[in-house]
Each structure stands twice: as structure tokens, then as C-alpha cells.
Design a protein around this motif. Structure first.
Motif, short mmCIF file in Angstrom:
data_model
loop_
_atom_site.label_atom_id
_atom_site.label_comp_id
_atom_site.label_asym_id
_atom_site.label_seq_id
_atom_site.Cartn_x
_atom_site.Cartn_y
_atom_site.Cartn_z
N ASP A 110 9.07 4.05 9.90
CA ASP A 110 9.16 4.32 8.47
C ASP A 110 7.83 4.80 7.87
N PHE A 111 6.83 5.02 8.72
CA PHE A 111 5.48 5.37 8.24
C PHE A 111 4.94 6.58 9.00
N ASP A 112 4.12 7.39 8.32
CA ASP A 112 3.52 8.53 9.01
C ASP A 112 1.99 8.48 9.03
N LYS A 113 1.40 7.53 8.29
CA LYS A 113 -0.05 7.51 8.20
C LYS A 113 -0.51 6.15 7.70
N ALA A 114 -1.65 5.68 8.18
CA ALA A 114 -2.29 4.47 7.65
C ALA A 114 -3.74 4.82 7.39
N GLU A 115 -4.24 4.35 6.26
CA GLU A 115 -5.59 4.73 5.86
C GLU A 115 -6.20 3.62 5.01
N TYR A 116 -7.54 3.48 5.11
CA TYR A 116 -8.25 2.52 4.27
C TYR A 116 -8.66 3.22 2.97
N PHE A 117 -8.47 2.51 1.84
CA PHE A 117 -8.84 3.01 0.52
C PHE A 117 -9.78 2.03 -0.15
N ASP A 118 -10.77 2.56 -0.87
CA ASP A 118 -11.64 1.73 -1.67
C ASP A 118 -10.80 1.04 -2.74
N LEU A 119 -11.06 -0.23 -2.98
CA LEU A 119 -10.28 -0.99 -3.95
C LEU A 119 -10.36 -0.41 -5.36
N THR A 120 -11.43 0.32 -5.65
CA THR A 120 -11.57 0.93 -6.98
C THR A 120 -10.95 2.32 -7.05
N ALA A 121 -10.42 2.82 -5.94
CA ALA A 121 -9.85 4.17 -5.90
C ALA A 121 -8.55 4.19 -5.10
N LEU A 122 -7.63 3.30 -5.45
CA LEU A 122 -6.34 3.27 -4.77
C LEU A 122 -5.53 4.50 -5.15
N PRO A 123 -4.70 5.00 -4.24
CA PRO A 123 -3.97 6.25 -4.53
C PRO A 123 -2.95 6.06 -5.65
N PRO A 124 -2.77 7.10 -6.47
CA PRO A 124 -1.77 7.00 -7.54
C PRO A 124 -0.36 6.81 -7.00
N GLU A 125 -0.12 7.17 -5.76
CA GLU A 125 1.21 7.02 -5.14
C GLU A 125 1.45 5.62 -4.58
N LEU A 126 0.54 4.66 -4.89
CA LEU A 126 0.75 3.28 -4.47
C LEU A 126 1.99 2.75 -5.17
N ARG A 127 2.91 2.18 -4.41
CA ARG A 127 4.16 1.66 -5.00
C ARG A 127 3.84 0.66 -6.11
N GLU A 128 4.53 0.81 -7.23
CA GLU A 128 4.26 0.00 -8.42
C GLU A 128 4.35 -1.49 -8.13
N GLY A 129 5.37 -1.93 -7.42
CA GLY A 129 5.50 -3.35 -7.10
C GLY A 129 4.34 -3.85 -6.25
N HIS A 130 3.79 -2.99 -5.41
CA HIS A 130 2.66 -3.38 -4.56
C HIS A 130 1.39 -3.47 -5.40
N ARG A 131 1.24 -2.56 -6.36
CA ARG A 131 0.11 -2.62 -7.29
C ARG A 131 0.19 -3.94 -8.10
N GLU A 132 1.40 -4.32 -8.48
CA GLU A 132 1.62 -5.56 -9.23
C GLU A 132 1.19 -6.77 -8.40
N VAL A 133 1.50 -6.78 -7.11
CA VAL A 133 1.09 -7.86 -6.21
C VAL A 133 -0.44 -7.92 -6.15
N LEU A 134 -1.10 -6.78 -6.00
CA LEU A 134 -2.56 -6.73 -5.95
C LEU A 134 -3.18 -7.20 -7.26
N ASP A 135 -2.64 -6.75 -8.38
CA ASP A 135 -3.18 -7.14 -9.69
C ASP A 135 -3.06 -8.65 -9.91
N ALA A 136 -1.94 -9.22 -9.50
CA ALA A 136 -1.72 -10.66 -9.68
C ALA A 136 -2.66 -11.48 -8.79
N ALA A 137 -3.11 -10.90 -7.68
CA ALA A 137 -3.97 -11.61 -6.74
C ALA A 137 -5.44 -11.64 -7.18
N LYS A 138 -5.79 -10.84 -8.17
CA LYS A 138 -7.21 -10.77 -8.61
C LYS A 138 -7.63 -12.02 -9.33
#
Length: 122
Positions: free
Chosen positions: A94-122
Motif C-alpha cells: 500500500d506504499f510507494d515511498k518512505a522518507e524522513y521529514f523535519d518536524l517543522t516541515a511536514l508535508p501538506p499531504e500528511l493525512r489529517e487524522g495523523h496530523r491530529e495524532v501528532l498534535d495531541a502528542a505534543k
């Protein structure tokens, strides 16, 4: 109701995300390694399975960071784990690529629910 395990894999200040190709409704989006926990499966065991199935990797470390509960259309219970891996091997189908992203520059295509999980963890 969904009960899921999400896995944070960090390299310094960078977070590992994988780009989805399936299902079609989320194709092209970036996501944390994650999946619904199977009936009777321990959340930690689920996180190990997710790393193996989605990244082709074996965890070198695993720690439970948080348990979150949220949702407006349905209720989600999320177990957030932090894991270490030596490297990404063969990505799951189900995946074509894996990549590391700086926490301050996450891609705009990050799934909204996953962004919500990250935001709640801060």
C-alpha cells in the motif's frame, strides 16, 4: 469505533512517514506507520507488526508514548508508540515511498487524522 496503533520513528528531529498508494481515497497522502489493531492483539505487538508489514523492518526499540481518544464522526482510541529501526527494507503493497521529514516541515499531504495524532502528542 477504531482501535489503532501509530508508530513514531525518529531520526534526530526528523519523523519517518510513508506515502500511500492504496486505498484510492488516500492515495498520494503521507502517513505515520499505523493500522487497526486486530481482535485480541496487544497494542505493542500491533506496532511491531505494522513496522514489519509496512516498512519491512524490525524494531530495535519500542516504547508506549501516549493513549489518545478522539473523533467527531466515530470514536478512535489510538496507542502511540515510539520505535527505532535500523532502516526501511521492503515497503508494504500500500506504499510507494518512505522518507524522513523535519518536524517543522511536514508535508501538506500528511493525512489529517495523523496530523491530529501528532498534535495531541505534543
Amino acid at each position: 469505533m477504531h482501535i489503532s496503533s501509530f508508530v513514531l520513528i525518529m531520526k534526530g528531529k526528523q519523523l519517518l512517514l510513508a506515502r500511500r498508494t492504496k486505498p484510492e481515497r488516500v492515495a498520494g497522502s503521507w502517513s505515520l506507520p499505523s493500522a487497526v489493531i486486530n481482535w485480541g492483539e496487544d497494542p505493542g505487538s500491533a506496532a511491531l507488526r505494522i513496522i514489519r508489514e509496512q516498512l519491512g523492518a524490525t524494531a530495535t526499540s519500542m516504547k508506549l508514548l501516549d493513549v489518545q481518544s478522539f473523533g467527531d464522526k466515530h470514536w478512535d482510541l489510538c496507542f502511540l508508540c515510539e520505535a527505532g529501526i535500523a532502516g526501511v527494507e521492503k515497503l508494504g503493497d500500500d506504499f510507494d515511498k518512505a522518507e524522513y521529514f523535519d518536524l517543522t516541515a511536514l508535508p501538506p499531504e500528511l493525512r489529517e487524522g495523523h496530523r491530529e495524532v501528532l498534535d495531541a502528542a505534543k
